[in-house]
Design an enzyme around this catalytic site. Structure first.
Site, short mmCIF file in Angstrom:
data_model
loop_
_atom_site.label_atom_id
_atom_site.label_comp_id
_atom_site.label_asym_id
_atom_site.label_seq_id
_atom_site.Cartn_x
_atom_site.Cartn_y
_atom_site.Cartn_z
N ASP A 12 26.12 22.85 5.90
CA ASP A 12 26.75 23.60 7.00
C ASP A 12 28.24 23.30 7.07
O ASP A 12 28.68 22.19 6.76
CB ASP A 12 26.08 23.22 8.33
CG ASP A 12 26.43 24.19 9.44
OD1 ASP A 12 26.91 25.30 9.14
OD2 ASP A 12 26.23 23.84 10.62
N HIS A 29 32.39 29.15 0.96
CA HIS A 29 31.11 29.14 0.25
C HIS A 29 31.30 28.76 -1.22
O HIS A 29 30.49 28.03 -1.79
CB HIS A 29 30.44 30.51 0.36
CG HIS A 29 30.04 30.87 1.75
ND1 HIS A 29 29.33 30.02 2.56
CD2 HIS A 29 30.26 32.00 2.49
CE1 HIS A 29 29.11 30.59 3.73
NE2 HIS A 29 29.67 31.79 3.71
N LEU A 126 16.40 13.45 -11.54
CA LEU A 126 16.55 14.03 -10.21
C LEU A 126 15.94 15.42 -10.15
O LEU A 126 16.09 16.21 -11.09
CB LEU A 126 18.03 14.10 -9.85
CG LEU A 126 18.39 14.82 -8.54
CD1 LEU A 126 17.93 14.01 -7.33
CD2 LEU A 126 19.90 15.08 -8.47
#
Length: 214
Positions: A12, A29, A126
């Site tokens: 966010d 973004h 990962l």
């Protein structure tokens, strides 16, 4: 540091970060994608014991944003899922997973998602779980109907981090968040770095998780 910690991050602050710099929200973004790439690279490079990293990039509610911004976000994801990314994931031994609903998404994007999942499926390091076009409530409703959540393969999240100084979970992996420790981080997502994550994990390690016990 605990072994195999599962981290969730609500990404966010991209738009507000860009606006504060007199830039369009789309600029934020784009920088947010760069921040994610850098963070993932550093998690592996510094050998943090993070097994799952689930990032909330786009909710089903985000379709209500201006269409120009939505189109940009879809294109940004599609452009990011390229051969360069696949090669980098292979180099870092990262498995790519997508969690979300396929309605409204372009077939070309779904094809790219399937391709990158297939090509990284045997990687053992990962696990990067990109949560895109997702709703926790919709997932539960789906599970009641089909007797299986679309997120059924996602383990419980140990640590949830929300950047941007907002204090809510915004319909993110509701089932997996049942006993998560939560940190609301003031840092806007484009400015979030590995140092922030390490600090958040240190805070997490100080907490006593009782799971209903005393």
């Amino acid at each position: 540091m605990p072994k195999n910690i599962n981290v969730g991050i609500i990404l966010d602050g991209n738009g507000r970060w860009a606006t504060s710099k007199n830039q369009p929200r789309t600029f934020g973004h784009k920088k947010g994608v760069d921040a994610l790439k850098n963070l993932v690279n550093e998690i592996v490079k510094q050998k943090l014991n993070v097994k799952w990293l689930s990032v909330f990039a786009f909710s089903t509610e985000n379709w209500n944003r201006p269409q120009s911004e939505v189109k940009y976000l879809i294109k940004l994801l599609s452009d990011s899922l390229n051969n360069e990314l696949i090669n980098k994931l292979q180099e870092l031994n990262i498995k790519f997973v997508w969690t979300g609903f396929d309605d409204k998404l372009p077939k070309s994007l779904l094809t790219k998602i399937k391709t990158i999942q297939t090509k990284t499926s045997k990687n053992t390091g990962l696990i990067l779980n990109v949560v895109f076009n997702y709703s926790g409530r919709k997932d539960i409703e789906y599970g009641l109907k089909h007797k299986k959540l679309i997120s059924s393969n996602i383990p419980d999240i140990d640590l949830l981090i929300r950047t941007g100084n907002e204090k809510r979970i915004s319909n993110f992996l509701l089932y997996q968040l049942a006993y998560s420790e939560i940190i609301f981080e003031k840092t806007m997502w484009p400015n979030y770095k590995i140092s922030n994550l390490k600090s958040n994990i240190i805070e997490y390690n100080k907490r006593h998780r009782r799971f209903g016990k005393i």
